[in-house]
Design an enzyme around this catalytic site. Sequence first.
Site, mmCIF file in Angstrom:
data_model
loop_
_atom_site.group_PDB
_atom_site.id
_atom_site.type_symbol
_atom_site.label_atom_id
_atom_site.label_comp_id
_atom_site.label_asym_id
_atom_site.label_seq_id
_atom_site.Cartn_x
_atom_site.Cartn_y
_atom_site.Cartn_z
ATOM 1 N N CYS A 33 2.991 28.716 -15.829
ATOM 2 C CA CYS A 33 2.496 29.222 -17.103
ATOM 3 C C CYS A 33 1.818 28.129 -17.921
ATOM 4 C CB CYS A 33 3.641 29.866 -17.878
ATOM 5 S SG CYS A 33 4.367 31.176 -16.907
ATOM 6 N N PRO A 70 0.816 -1.212 0.000
ATOM 7 C CA PRO A 70 0.000 0.000 0.000
ATOM 8 C C PRO A 70 0.852 1.266 0.000
ATOM 9 C CG PRO A 70 0.157 -0.865 2.210
ATOM 10 C CD PRO A 70 0.910 -1.827 1.328
HETATM 11 N N1 LLP Z 1 2.533 -1.398 -6.041
HETATM 12 C C1 LLP Z 1 2.820 -1.051 -7.301
HETATM 13 C C2 LLP Z 1 3.494 -2.011 -8.168
HETATM 14 C C3 LLP Z 1 2.467 0.225 -7.773
HETATM 15 O O1 LLP Z 1 2.732 0.577 -9.022
HETATM 16 C C4 LLP Z 1 1.819 1.145 -6.906
HETATM 17 C C5 LLP Z 1 1.439 2.471 -7.364
HETATM 18 C C6 LLP Z 1 1.554 0.728 -5.596
HETATM 19 C C7 LLP Z 1 1.923 -0.547 -5.196
HETATM 20 C C8 LLP Z 1 0.883 1.625 -4.589
HETATM 21 O O2 LLP Z 1 -0.393 2.002 -4.982
HETATM 22 P P1 LLP Z 1 -1.318 2.792 -3.956
HETATM 23 O O3 LLP Z 1 -1.579 1.887 -2.768
HETATM 24 O O4 LLP Z 1 -0.582 4.019 -3.542
HETATM 25 O O5 LLP Z 1 -2.535 3.116 -4.725
HETATM 26 N N2 LLP Z 1 0.273 9.173 -8.960
HETATM 27 C C9 LLP Z 1 -1.011 8.511 -8.875
HETATM 28 C C10 LLP Z 1 -0.906 7.112 -8.342
HETATM 29 C C11 LLP Z 1 0.083 6.262 -9.093
HETATM 30 C C12 LLP Z 1 0.249 4.898 -8.495
HETATM 31 C C13 LLP Z 1 1.438 4.211 -9.057
HETATM 32 N N3 LLP Z 1 1.659 2.903 -8.542
HETATM 33 C C14 LLP Z 1 -1.959 9.367 -8.055
HETATM 34 O O6 LLP Z 1 -1.544 10.425 -7.574
HETATM 35 O O7 LLP Z 1 -3.135 9.050 -7.908
#
Ligand code: LLP
Length: 391
Positions: free
Chosen positions: A343, A276
Amino acid sequence: MEYINNELCLGPLKKPLLPLCANYMRPIYVYDLDFVAQRYQAMTKALPGTRVFYAMKANPNVEVLQKLKHLGAGADVVSLGEIKRALESGFSPQDIVYSGVGKTRHEISEALTLGIYQINVESLPELERIGAMARSLGKRASVALRLNPDIDIKTHPYIATGLKDNKFGMELSLIPDLVKCLQTYSDSLELVGISLHLGSQMLEFSGYQEALKRLKTVYVDLQKKFDTLTRFDFGGGLGIFYDRLDVELEESLLKDYANITLETLGDLQCELQTEPGRWLVGHCGTLIAQVQYVKKTSAKTFVIVDAGMNHLIRPSLYEAEHLIFPLKKTMEVMKADIVGPICESSDFFAKERTLGKVQEGDFVAIMDSGAYGYSMASLYNLQELPLEICL
Ligand code: LLP
């Protein structure tokens, strides 16, 4: 979010934010480490026996990492930069799961030399590369296969990763080739796990449950060939609400997610792993910015602040809507676009938003920016990076 004595406070211990602006210089990310601990503990309680590898791409702040390490987390990393940061923050190589579609030879060689706990492999050529490199280094790499079950979790297309037209993971039809490769490199590759990550900001679990069921069958089949296979990494991606802070509701969603996971995978008797990011840190951080101008045009009112898409790109990139509150409570409200100095017309935090009335010099908090905030910040327009403070 709560105002005490008309001042906005952060986290369960209601820490006031305004005093942090006494010597304000530029936008500040504020992280509440007690809140991080509360979230971590809720997650480990809901998923007993599961090893949590914090996806540090969400927020690689050293103090946040140290806190999570101290609480017992491992780290999920996606680059050599993140490996180095994790090690600097007290994680050992055996606490690290290394994911990512583009691992370079240099990165793989460093990971092998360090003895990283698990490399989550995302393609056949990557598996071949790791096999050949480990062989020539005289090492045995612990690998997990990241599988892509082609399942829709109904999230923003930019953060979905488990569909067949995404670059992530490997199709199930590739398994015979993967088995062959693992056998070819049986001296240098040890299959320890399978892994899955369907995407981010998942708030509904029917697709997730289906994916677990499919991969469970794969796991059982593969285990017949590889008795070293003992780990199932069910990924990250559990979502949070950006339009409210409702810890109870999110914890009940967490329970649903955990129940589905444990009911489906519980009888495998393997090491369960999760990665997570957002759920642990998203609500725990806020971005403080200062109002520079209130600009009125014939079309609308703009509140121009000193933070921009260079500091928090989520609204520009995903049209994400973060709550925004003045640090000092106001009785009056106004309707405005809250925008930055960059910008680009995509440099906005909110459009047509009703918020407490602010004027030049006031501070606002852009809430729930503890995940994918600072970590996605850039130097665009040569604006300085924001500051970070942990409470
Ligand atoms: N594991 C892998 C292989 C991942 O690619 C990611 C996130 C996670 C775990 C963790 O995911 P989470 O639990 O945080 O949802 N920048 C985007 C989110 C990109 C997520 C990328 N990978 C945003 O701001 O919503």
